[in-house]
Design an enzyme around this catalytic site. Sequence first.
Site, PDB file in Angstrom:
ATOM      1  N   GLY A  12       0.775  -8.722 -14.339  1.00 11.45           N
ATOM      2  CA  GLY A  12       0.332 -10.054 -13.937  1.00 11.45           C
ATOM      3  C   GLY A  12       1.357 -10.905 -13.206  1.00 11.45           C
ATOM      4  O   GLY A  12       1.292 -12.131 -13.269  1.00 11.45           O
ATOM      5  N   THR A  13       2.272 -10.270 -12.446  1.00 11.28           N
ATOM      6  CA  THR A  13       3.223 -11.109 -11.702  1.00 11.28           C
ATOM      7  C   THR A  13       2.509 -11.860 -10.566  1.00 11.28           C
ATOM      8  O   THR A  13       2.912 -12.967 -10.217  1.00 11.28           O
ATOM      9  CB  THR A  13       4.403 -10.297 -11.128  1.00 11.28           C
ATOM     10  OG1 THR A  13       3.920  -9.354 -10.184  1.00 11.28           O
ATOM     11  CG2 THR A  13       5.180  -9.595 -12.237  1.00 11.28           C
ATOM     12  N   ASN A  14       1.483 -11.275 -10.010  1.00 12.24           N
ATOM     13  CA  ASN A  14       0.722 -12.003  -8.981  1.00 12.24           C
ATOM     14  C   ASN A  14      -0.051 -13.162  -9.590  1.00 12.24           C
ATOM     15  O   ASN A  14      -0.179 -14.220  -8.983  1.00 12.24           O
ATOM     16  CB  ASN A  14      -0.202 -11.052  -8.224  1.00 12.24           C
ATOM     17  CG  ASN A  14       0.532 -10.320  -7.121  1.00 12.24           C
ATOM     18  OD1 ASN A  14       0.938 -10.928  -6.136  1.00 12.24           O
ATOM     19  ND2 ASN A  14       0.755  -9.025  -7.309  1.00 12.24           N
ATOM     20  N   MET A  91      -7.026  -2.940 -11.186  1.00 10.59           N
ATOM     21  CA  MET A  91      -6.935  -1.551 -10.739  1.00 10.59           C
ATOM     22  C   MET A  91      -8.261  -0.798 -10.755  1.00 10.59           C
ATOM     23  O   MET A  91      -8.281   0.420 -10.712  1.00 10.59           O
ATOM     24  CB  MET A  91      -5.912  -0.809 -11.594  1.00 10.59           C
ATOM     25  CG  MET A  91      -4.513  -1.363 -11.477  1.00 10.59           C
ATOM     26  SD  MET A  91      -3.944  -1.423  -9.753  1.00 10.59           S
ATOM     27  CE  MET A  91      -2.228  -1.864  -9.987  1.00 10.59           C
ATOM     28  N   ILE A  93     -12.117  -0.173  -9.105  1.00 12.16           N
ATOM     29  CA  ILE A  93     -13.010  -0.407  -7.966  1.00 12.16           C
ATOM     30  C   ILE A  93     -14.387  -0.728  -8.544  1.00 12.16           C
ATOM     31  O   ILE A  93     -14.926   0.036  -9.344  1.00 12.16           O
ATOM     32  CB  ILE A  93     -13.064   0.837  -7.059  1.00 12.16           C
ATOM     33  CG1 ILE A  93     -11.668   1.130  -6.495  1.00 12.16           C
ATOM     34  CG2 ILE A  93     -14.079   0.629  -5.940  1.00 12.16           C
ATOM     35  CD1 ILE A  93     -11.533   2.498  -5.852  1.00 12.16           C
ATOM     36  N   LEU A  94     -14.932  -1.872  -8.129  1.00 10.13           N
ATOM     37  CA  LEU A  94     -16.229  -2.287  -8.658  1.00 10.13           C
ATOM     38  C   LEU A  94     -17.356  -1.830  -7.737  1.00 10.13           C
ATOM     39  O   LEU A  94     -17.163  -1.643  -6.529  1.00 10.13           O
ATOM     40  CB  LEU A  94     -16.273  -3.803  -8.834  1.00 10.13           C
ATOM     41  CG  LEU A  94     -15.292  -4.374  -9.865  1.00 10.13           C
ATOM     42  CD1 LEU A  94     -15.340  -5.893  -9.850  1.00 10.13           C
ATOM     43  CD2 LEU A  94     -15.579  -3.846 -11.261  1.00 10.13           C
ATOM     44  N   ASN A 108      -8.424  -9.652  -2.568  1.00 11.86           N
ATOM     45  CA  ASN A 108      -7.549  -8.677  -3.212  1.00 11.86           C
ATOM     46  C   ASN A 108      -6.188  -8.713  -2.541  1.00 11.86           C
ATOM     47  O   ASN A 108      -6.094  -8.934  -1.335  1.00 11.86           O
ATOM     48  CB  ASN A 108      -8.167  -7.277  -3.037  1.00 11.86           C
ATOM     49  CG  ASN A 108      -7.295  -6.171  -3.607  1.00 11.86           C
ATOM     50  OD1 ASN A 108      -6.778  -6.277  -4.726  1.00 11.86           O
ATOM     51  ND2 ASN A 108      -7.119  -5.104  -2.853  1.00 11.86           N
ATOM     52  N   HIS A 110      -3.043  -6.241  -1.721  1.00  9.92           N
ATOM     53  CA  HIS A 110      -2.694  -4.812  -1.682  1.00  9.92           C
ATOM     54  C   HIS A 110      -1.238  -4.688  -1.220  1.00  9.92           C
ATOM     55  O   HIS A 110      -0.850  -5.323  -0.232  1.00  9.92           O
ATOM     56  CB  HIS A 110      -3.627  -4.057  -0.730  1.00  9.92           C
ATOM     57  CG  HIS A 110      -3.348  -2.595  -0.707  1.00  9.92           C
ATOM     58  ND1 HIS A 110      -3.719  -1.755  -1.739  1.00  9.92           N
ATOM     59  CD2 HIS A 110      -2.661  -1.824   0.180  1.00  9.92           C
ATOM     60  CE1 HIS A 110      -3.299  -0.534  -1.470  1.00  9.92           C
ATOM     61  NE2 HIS A 110      -2.657  -0.547  -0.320  1.00  9.92           N
TER      62      HIS A 110
HETATM   63  C1  GAR Z   1       0.841  -5.364  -7.272  1.00 10.85           C
HETATM   64  O1  GAR Z   1       1.847  -4.797  -6.469  1.00 10.85           O
HETATM   65  C2  GAR Z   1      -0.498  -5.315  -6.545  1.00 10.85           C
HETATM   66  O2  GAR Z   1      -0.401  -5.539  -5.174  1.00 10.85           O
HETATM   67  C3  GAR Z   1      -0.899  -3.887  -6.820  1.00 10.85           C
HETATM   68  O3  GAR Z   1      -0.505  -3.634  -8.146  1.00 10.85           O
HETATM   69  C4  GAR Z   1       0.581  -4.494  -8.512  1.00 10.85           C
HETATM   70  C5  GAR Z   1       0.187  -5.297  -9.723  1.00 10.85           C
HETATM   71  O4  GAR Z   1       1.251  -6.076 -10.197  1.00 10.85           O
HETATM   72  N1  GAR Z   1      -2.310  -3.717  -6.605  1.00 10.85           N
HETATM   73  C6  GAR Z   1      -2.846  -2.605  -6.126  1.00 10.85           C
HETATM   74  O5  GAR Z   1      -2.189  -1.618  -5.875  1.00 10.85           O
HETATM   75  C7  GAR Z   1      -4.345  -2.650  -5.909  1.00 10.85           C
HETATM   76  N2  GAR Z   1      -4.743  -1.624  -5.002  1.00 10.85           N
HETATM   77  P1  GAR Z   1       1.032  -7.374 -11.097  1.00 10.85           P
HETATM   78  O6  GAR Z   1       0.096  -6.999 -12.254  1.00 10.85           O
HETATM   79  O7  GAR Z   1       2.424  -7.682 -11.611  1.00 10.85           O
HETATM   80  O8  GAR Z   1       0.473  -8.471 -10.240  1.00 10.85           O
END
Ligand code: GAR
Length: 211
Positions: A12-14, A91, A93-94, A108, A110
């Site tokens: 969940g850093t994003n 992670m 795909i819906l 999203n 990516h």
């Molecule tokens: C992030 O790098 C995000 O872009 C990627 O997973 C990581 C999740 O980190 N997402 C994908 O690859 C989706 N195709 P987070 O949980 O710390 O945000």
Amino acid sequence: MKNIVVLVSGGGTNLQALIDAEQRGEIKNGKITCVISSKPDAYALERAKKYGINTLVCNRREYPDRKAYSSAILSLIQQENADLVVYAGFMIILDELVVRAMENKMINVHPALIPSFCGEGYYGLRVHEQALKKGVKLTGATVHFVNEECDGGPIILQKAVEVLDDDTPETLQKRVMEQAEWKILPRAVSLFCEDRLTVTDGKVKIVQEEQ
Ligand code: GAR
């Protein structure tokens, strides 16, 4: 004020970047009202709780297939009156039933410059492993609307990041997050909430701010 529902699966850093941006007043006309996790033990849930954000778990393991899971997620999104759904490290795909119900209302992030290193099987560290394997000198991140095609929806924002000779997937992932993802995701969310994104023929235009 638009209701933002964030879908997560991991660290969940994003999500944190979105919360921080909201705290700084940088998400104009939007508020994170709910965080839904596909995993009961995702650390992202702790991050949300710390800020008093409502959390829900919709455990992928409790549903027999993608369609059943997607229906459950859609019900929660509707129950929460979401104006915008953000996949922040989500992670799964819906099914297209969710896409159809929320067309151009789901975004999203990516961790690559789409159309490179994207599509089914490209997620998390795997994306960076493949970028290093190919030897690209630049990679980055993309924020896009979600459509039926995995990582194929209209592109909202992209930011490039340099690849260094001694990078590992982990160091590259960290740099892409810090320099790109955590910047462009909150920016795109704010643009959406300010009604400054238009989609025509599969392409996004950003409406300039009124002076
Ligand atoms: C992030 O790098 C995000 O872009 C990627 O997973 C990581 C999740 O980190 N997402 C994908 O690859 C989706 N195709 P987070 O949980 O710390 O945000």
